[in-house]
Design a protein around this motif. Structure first.
Motif, PDB file in Angstrom:
ATOM      1  N   SER A  10       0.836  -1.200   0.000  1.00 37.13           N
ATOM      2  CA  SER A  10       0.000   0.000   0.000  1.00 37.13           C
ATOM      3  C   SER A  10       0.867   1.245   0.000  1.00 37.13           C
ATOM      4  N   GLN A  11       0.225   2.353  -0.398  1.00 34.96           N
ATOM      5  CA  GLN A  11       0.889   3.643  -0.340  1.00 34.96           C
ATOM      6  C   GLN A  11      -0.154   4.696   0.002  1.00 34.96           C
ATOM      7  N   VAL A  12       0.134   5.484   1.036  1.00 36.46           N
ATOM      8  CA  VAL A  12      -0.717   6.619   1.383  1.00 36.46           C
ATOM      9  C   VAL A  12      -0.252   7.792   0.526  1.00 36.46           C
ATOM     10  N   LEU A  13      -1.193   8.408  -0.178  1.00 36.57           N
ATOM     11  CA  LEU A  13      -0.880   9.500  -1.100  1.00 36.57           C
ATOM     12  C   LEU A  13      -0.975  10.848  -0.391  1.00 36.57           C
ATOM     13  N   THR A  14      -0.490  11.891  -1.014  1.00 35.31           N
ATOM     14  CA  THR A  14      -0.538  13.218  -0.399  1.00 35.31           C
ATOM     15  C   THR A  14      -1.895  13.886  -0.579  1.00 35.31           C
ATOM     16  N   ALA A  15      -2.712  13.412  -1.487  1.00 37.93           N
ATOM     17  CA  ALA A  15      -4.023  14.006  -1.751  1.00 37.93           C
ATOM     18  C   ALA A  15      -5.070  13.468  -0.786  1.00 37.93           C
TER      19      ALA A  15
END
Length: 172
Positions: free
Chosen positions: A90-95
């Protein structure tokens, strides 16, 4: 598994495409190391337990598939992320999730000729809320297929203002 966005123009940018419903514009949300190219690997080799800028559980590696394993190699660039067994990444995005917006994540998902998989599940989340997902067990050995996940927000959806994230799971 390859995380990348297929755009109408062939440019080496991958992201979640946002189309704001009110004024019909498209913005890209950056996905860090979307093409897994930070590591330099020779064809047929991998770096185990590594996918820079991604969080993962289970066995995930950065891998440069040989043509004998996947026809034509990676769908974009040279590398892919190999998500094996029941591993997740997973990756948490900046948006953050915005109201009245259409989110589309397009991902290339592949399976090697010599190692079958149980399939995949790819989701877009906002905080603790799963917004939408795509899942399939119908993989094509030696090839990539396109997975598309789309979600349209209203004015009061749960998760508004929460960070967006991409979640990938192997179903093997």
């Amino acid at each position: 598994m390859k995380i990348s966005t297929v755009l109408r123009r062939r440019i080496p940018v991958a992201a979640i495409l946002i189309c704001a419903a009110a004024n019909v514009r498209a913005d890209l949300i950056a996905v860090q190391n979307y093409s897994f190219e930070i590591d330099k690997i020779t064809a047929g080799n991998y770096i185990g337990q590594r996918a820079i800028d991604w969080n993962f559980t289970g066995f995930v590696s950065t891998y440069d598939p040989a043509n004998s394993e996947i026809t034509g190699g990676a769908a974009d660039g040279l590398n892919v992320a190999a998500v094996q067994g029941t591993a997740t990444m997973s990756q948490v995005l900046t948006a953050v999730l915005q109201p009245y917006t259409t989110y589309t994540l397009t991902t290339e998902v592949g399976e090697r000729f010599d190692i079958g998989s149980g399939g995949y599940r790819i989701a877009i989340d906002a905080g603790a809320y799963e917004l939408a997902f795509d899942s399939s067990t119908a993989m094509v050995p030696g090839a990539f297929l396109t997975s598309t996940v789309t979600f349209v927000t209203g004015g009061s959806d749960p998760g508004l203002g929460q960070a967006l994230s991409i979640n990938v799971m192997a179903l093997g």
